[in-house]
Design a protein around this motif. Structure first.
Motif, PDB file in Angstrom:
ATOM      1  N   ASP A 109     155.938  11.522 -10.138  1.00  0.00           N
ATOM      2  CA  ASP A 109     156.920  10.442 -10.137  1.00  0.00           C
ATOM      3  C   ASP A 109     156.319   9.170  -9.559  1.00  0.00           C
ATOM      4  OD1 ASP A 109     159.521  11.539 -11.096  1.00  0.00           O
ATOM      5  OD2 ASP A 109     159.067  13.020  -9.551  1.00  0.00           O
ATOM      6  N   GLY A 111     142.256  13.657  -0.280  1.00  0.00           N
ATOM      7  CA  GLY A 111     142.745  14.406  -1.426  1.00  0.00           C
ATOM      8  C   GLY A 111     142.203  13.837  -2.727  1.00  0.00           C
ATOM      9  N   ASN A 171     143.153  12.345 -10.570  1.00  0.00           N
ATOM     10  CA  ASN A 171     143.132  13.563  -9.778  1.00  0.00           C
ATOM     11  C   ASN A 171     143.705  14.759 -10.502  1.00  0.00           C
ATOM     12  OD1 ASN A 171     142.486  14.113  -6.882  1.00  0.00           O
ATOM     13  ND2 ASN A 171     142.911  11.923  -6.925  1.00  0.00           N
ATOM     14  N   GLN A 172     144.802  14.520 -11.216  1.00  0.00           N
ATOM     15  CA  GLN A 172     145.452  15.667 -11.861  1.00  0.00           C
ATOM     16  C   GLN A 172     144.699  16.110 -13.094  1.00  0.00           C
ATOM     17  OE1 GLN A 172     147.326  16.880  -9.937  1.00  0.00           O
ATOM     18  NE2 GLN A 172     148.612  15.412  -8.899  1.00  0.00           N
ATOM     19  N   GLY A 204     153.738  14.487 -15.069  1.00  0.00           N
ATOM     20  CA  GLY A 204     154.147  15.450 -14.045  1.00  0.00           C
ATOM     21  C   GLY A 204     154.400  14.875 -12.672  1.00  0.00           C
ATOM     22  N   THR A 247     148.976  11.607  -1.835  1.00  0.00           N
ATOM     23  CA  THR A 247     148.723  11.408  -3.248  1.00  0.00           C
ATOM     24  C   THR A 247     147.453  12.156  -3.668  1.00  0.00           C
ATOM     25  OG1 THR A 247     148.521   9.742  -4.946  1.00  0.00           O
ATOM     26  CG2 THR A 247     147.511   9.220  -2.873  1.00  0.00           C
ATOM     27  N   GLY A 248     147.441  12.603  -4.918  1.00  0.00           N
ATOM     28  CA  GLY A 248     146.280  13.319  -5.434  1.00  0.00           C
ATOM     29  C   GLY A 248     146.240  14.779  -5.067  1.00  0.00           C
ATOM     30  N   THR A 249     147.399  15.369  -4.811  1.00  0.00           N
ATOM     31  CA  THR A 249     147.433  16.774  -4.431  1.00  0.00           C
ATOM     32  C   THR A 249     148.393  17.517  -5.354  1.00  0.00           C
ATOM     33  OG1 THR A 249     149.230  16.356  -2.910  1.00  0.00           O
ATOM     34  CG2 THR A 249     147.025  16.224  -2.020  1.00  0.00           C
ATOM     35  N   THR A 250     148.349  18.856  -5.290  1.00  0.00           N
ATOM     36  CA  THR A 250     149.294  19.613  -6.101  1.00  0.00           C
ATOM     37  C   THR A 250     150.710  19.415  -5.582  1.00  0.00           C
ATOM     38  OG1 THR A 250     148.733  21.493  -4.727  1.00  0.00           O
ATOM     39  CG2 THR A 250     147.814  21.453  -6.946  1.00  0.00           C
ATOM     40  N   GLU A 272     152.276  16.838  -5.036  1.00  0.00           N
ATOM     41  CA  GLU A 272     152.933  15.781  -5.802  1.00  0.00           C
ATOM     42  C   GLU A 272     153.652  16.359  -7.029  1.00  0.00           C
ATOM     43  OE1 GLU A 272     149.917  12.975  -6.550  1.00  0.00           O
ATOM     44  OE2 GLU A 272     151.135  11.384  -5.707  1.00  0.00           O
ATOM     45  N   LEU A 273     152.967  17.272  -7.715  1.00  0.00           N
ATOM     46  CA  LEU A 273     153.545  17.863  -8.920  1.00  0.00           C
ATOM     47  C   LEU A 273     154.645  18.857  -8.552  1.00  0.00           C
ATOM     48  CD1 LEU A 273     150.337  18.479 -11.043  1.00  0.00           C
ATOM     49  CD2 LEU A 273     151.683  16.427 -10.811  1.00  0.00           C
ATOM     50  N   ALA A 316     157.817  16.960  -7.733  1.00  0.00           N
ATOM     51  CA  ALA A 316     158.503  16.498  -8.940  1.00  0.00           C
ATOM     52  C   ALA A 316     159.228  17.671  -9.594  1.00  0.00           C
ATOM     53  CB  ALA A 316     157.506  15.866  -9.904  1.00  0.00           C
ATOM     54  N   ASP A 317     158.571  18.829  -9.661  1.00  0.00           N
ATOM     55  CA  ASP A 317     159.185  20.001 -10.291  1.00  0.00           C
ATOM     56  C   ASP A 317     160.419  20.467  -9.520  1.00  0.00           C
ATOM     57  OD1 ASP A 317     157.352  19.984 -12.238  1.00  0.00           O
ATOM     58  OD2 ASP A 317     156.182  21.700 -11.532  1.00  0.00           O
ATOM     59  N   ASN A 357     158.960  12.012 -14.690  1.00  0.00           N
ATOM     60  CA  ASN A 357     157.724  12.791 -14.604  1.00  0.00           C
ATOM     61  C   ASN A 357     157.412  13.588 -15.870  1.00  0.00           C
ATOM     62  OD1 ASN A 357     159.250  15.215 -14.364  1.00  0.00           O
ATOM     63  ND2 ASN A 357     159.572  14.731 -12.198  1.00  0.00           N
TER      64      ASN A 357
END
Lengths: 462, 339
Positions: A70, B83, A423-424, A68, B150-153, B155-156, B159-160, A80
């Protein structure tokens, strides 16, 4: 007359385990070992119990799930939607890249500085002393952050290159762009006739120099990304899309390397022949043009036939496109680790040279060798035996220090697996254990290879 | 004579993962201090001032909980977390609660084993760009270099967003807000993305805030709220209802100025009486003193006062109430009844 009699055989008594010095040390060791194993077992069961209480049983299933996120620097294709596992592999490759670059640079710099520090030239000697003392007495993390800050703050951003009268221009005949996002260098590419200037596949190749393309390992017909690879016509036919297969091998590169290696082998054979002739007749035939020719000519012809050319970076949109992008994070990490470790290697080299008796230098001088040749032919080969064992630990240190990469946002294994993935997914224990295992494996491989090399150069004694 | 002395030095690395499973309320009371995880520094939300005093919107939640439990809003030990480190800090028991603009998501709630006690700020992820870049929409950011914590929502979400719009970007991962600010201002990235509140707070610290704009796209829902460890419902209740008390206080018109007076004697509104402890025994049910809510509200005022003082329109950060207005004013803030 005395009779020599054997001492009476005593039966073994349990108390001997404590009171008899022959057995006592063994008893203590066994007790200590059992205690140690109990401690380890208690730690493991305690961790497992606590994790179970939290409802977080150890599981490695997350590795197969879609990551998820990059990653900017990828040596193999990754997007991702790929798994955490693949993200980790991308991280491992980035770790290896900076470790290899760093070890090579640190060793070369270290040898030069170590030799120069022993120089009779007062200025050179003192300068090298200053270098060594500055670099090895400041923590490497500070060097990494410091170099990164310099790169970001002093170099021009890409948009300074824009306009009719830009603040910054590309260097080296417009082939290299140095920006505060990294350095863009020309990218060597094959297949000049199949692609346009931007590296896109042409509908019709303009000639026959189209290159061999890439070979995808693990490609399958079910993968839509591999459609163009199995296609027989159309632009880019036979050329797999980036995400086809597990990873791809450039056939052009393999061929070029093969040609280069056989060139060097042929050159070596010519040298051996010259040696034989010299031993037999005392006259050495002139071979340098032959030796040069067998390496360079086939190499150049192969490159030309494969359509080799450089793709130059060019400012398009927000960033430079085309060319190879060496990110600031990589440069800062590489420079800092090399300069820091080079200071230690310099001291190791200096110690190694000083360990060789001065008589060796004098003997070589008496044979009429010049100082430079004395160093290269007599001193350094002997010093190597002293240098290699501590050099191994320096390389290991550099590899492990590369885990400080996260300070500048370099996505190594610490940044991907033990950073974002941790983390995720929230799997601290699993990711950190995997990370430790990976570093352990890398370090042990380096050790094994270097120990093997060390055995091959060490003095054979009877 | 030879003596063998066996010296064994065994260092036990304490694996405290989840050692503190229950009884956080008692732990805090016994310790006399609340350990509260906050950011490493985000002006308006949690940042130490020149004297080392922590101030901010998230800090106010910590202080209110400390006041409710211990009667003293200063009995807080602030633990700065990044984070990356925040969840480990909470999970391991290093902090009792986390008030660190953390997005409430299913996986954090369920898989990471935390309990979100409510939402104190309804946020969304946005992009900040320099005006000079001439970009008016995030969809024009094709090929841009994006600084991201880095290490946070975020980031996702990032990408989305880029995948959905079929455009590419170059992520530059950074560890703290300060690093992001440095890289963004030096032009090492074209845009900085995080929660819009965070962007506003960061922009407020710039030399020329007017040179930077936050793009209109809100690419995600980011409900931020305090969280505690899973499985300690008593403690979760205390933090949840302290937050609710702050929200309800604004709705009922209880402010830091009039709370003492209103609590001195039962008034005409029974719900206010129940909140302030002059009627009923809500404090006792929570395991707190009867005046717990009075202490919490006196600590920094009600939700509206905290908002206005730290991040509201009259502060350099200048955030409008928007979604964070009371439900009676068309916002989403809605406290369950105190009954």
């Amino acid at each position: 007359m005395a009779t020599v009699s054997e001492p009476p055989k005593e039966a073994f008594r349990l108390s001997q385990l404590i009171y008899d010095t022959r057995y006592r040390s063994m008893t203590i060791q066994i007790v200590a070992l059992v205690a140690f194993l109990i401690l380890i077992g208690w730690l493991i069961s305690n961790t497992a119990q606590n994790l179970a209480d939290l409802g977080k049983e150890p599981s490695f299933r997350f590795l197969g799930e879609s990551a998820g996120y990059d990653i900017n620097q990828r040596l193999i294709d990754y997007n991702n939607q790929d798994s955490h596992m693949r993200a980790a592999v991308v991280g491992i490759l980035n770790t290896l890249l900076v470790a290899i670059l760093g070890c090579a640079t640190a060793t070369i710099l270290g040898v030069i500085i170590g030799v120069a520090r022993l120089s009779k030239n007062w200025l050179v000697g003192r300068l090298m002393t200053i270098y060594v003392e500055i670099f090895r007495n400041v923590p490497v993390l500070l060097w990494i952050v410091f170099i990164m800050a310099i790169l970001i703050e002093t170099l021009p951003p890409p948009n300074a290159f824009r306009g009719d009268d830009p603040d910054a221009t590309m260097k080296l005949f417009d082939t290299v762009a140095i920006t505060n996002r990294g350095v863009y260098i020309p990218d060597p590419v094959f297949g000049a006739d199949a692609k346009d200037e931007k590296g896109e596949f042409l509908e019709e190749p303009v000639g026959w120099r189209v290159g061999l393309g890439d070979f995808p390992i693990g490609a399958s017909r079910d993968n839509p990304a591999c459609e163009s690879y199995y296609a027989t016509e159309g632009p880019g036919a036979g050329e797999p899309a980036a995400s086809c297969g597990t990873f791809q091998v450039s056939l052009d590169l393999l061929l070029v390397l093969a040609v280069l290696v056989s060139g060097f082998y042929a050159s070596h054979r010519i040298k051996r022949r010259a040696d034989r002739i010299q031993e037999a007749t005392g006259l050495r035939p002139v071979t340098w043009y032959l030796r040069l020719g067998v390496v360079v000519l086939p190499f150049a012809i192969t490159l030309w036939a494969l359509g080799f050319y450089f793709a130059y970076p060019e400012l398009r949109g927000f960033n430079f496109q085309g060319g190879t992008h060496m990110r600031n994070s990589l440069i800062a990490l590489w420079l800092a680790l090399s300069l820091y470790t080079a200071a230690f290697i310099a001291e190791i080299v200096r110690a190694g040279i000083l360990a060789i008796s001065h008589g060796q230098t004098e003997a070589a001088a008496a044979l009429g060798l010049r100082p430079k040749r004395i160093m290269n032919l007599v001193i350094l080969p002997q010093a190597l035996r002293v240098i290699i064992p501590p050099l191994i630990s320096m390389w290991l240190n550099l590899t492990k220090n590369s885990s400080l990469a996260i300070a500048v946002g370099y996505m190594d294994i610490t940044g991907t697996l033990m950073g974002i993935t941790l983390n995720q997914t929230g799997r601290e224990l699993e990711t950190v254990l995997l990370g430790m295992l990976i570093y352990l494996t890398i370090s042990l491989i380096i050790s094994a290879v270097m120990n093997w090399y060390n055995r091959s150069v060490k003095l054979v004694e009877r | 004579m030879k003596k063998t002395v066996f010296l064994g030095a065994l260092t036990v690395a304490g694996l405290a993962a989840g050692a503190a499973a229950a009884g956080t309320l008692d732990d805090v009371k016994a310790r006399g201090k609340l350990n509260c995880g906050v950011t490493t520094g985000l002006v308006g939300f949690a940042a130490p001032d020149a004297n080392g005093e922590w101030h901010g919107f998230d800090v106010a939640v910590c202080r209110a909980v400390a006041a409710a439990v211990l009667g003293d809003p200063t009995a807080v030990e602030f633990v700065p977390t990044t984070g990356k480190t925040r969840f480990t800090a909470l999970g391991s028991g290093e902090v009792d609660m986390l008030a660190r603009n953390t997005t409430w998501t299913l996986s954090r709630d369920v898989d990471l084993k935390f309990t979100f006690v409510g939402i104190n700020y309804y946020d969304g992820q946005g992009f900040m760009v320099p005006k000079a870049l001439g970009v008016s929409s995030a969809k024009e950011l094709n090929g841009a270099t994006v600084c991201i914590q880095t290490g946070t929502t975020t980031e996702l979400n990032l990408a989305d967003f880029f995948r959905k719009n079929n455009i590419s970007y170059e992520p530059v991962p950074i560890e703290t807000n300060a690093e992001g600010q440095q890289q963004y201002l030096a032009g090492a990235c074209d845009t900085y993305t995080t929660d819009i509140s965070g962007l506003a707070a960061t922009r407020a610290t710039f030399e020329n805030p007017a040179d930077h704009v936050v793009l209109p796209e809100v690419v995600s829902k980011e409900p931020l709220g305090p969280l505690v460890r899973h499985g300690d419902d008593e403690w979760a209740d205390v933090t949840r209802w302290t937050l609710n008390a702050l929200i309800a206080a604004e709705e009922m018109g209880i402010t830091s100025a009039n709370v003492k007076e209103m609590a001195s004697a039962p008034g005409s509104n029974p719900e206010i009486n129940r909140i302030l402890g002059t009627e009923g025994n809500l404090g006792e049910m929570l395991g707190l003193s009867a005046d717990w809510a009075v202490n919490a509200i006196s600590a920094g005022g009600n939700y509206g006062e905290i908002f206005a003082r730290n991040i509201g329109e009259n502060t350099p950060i200048g955030l409008a109430r928007g979604l964070n207005a009371q439900w009676t004013d068309g916002g989403l803030l809605y406290s369950p009844p105190f009954r």
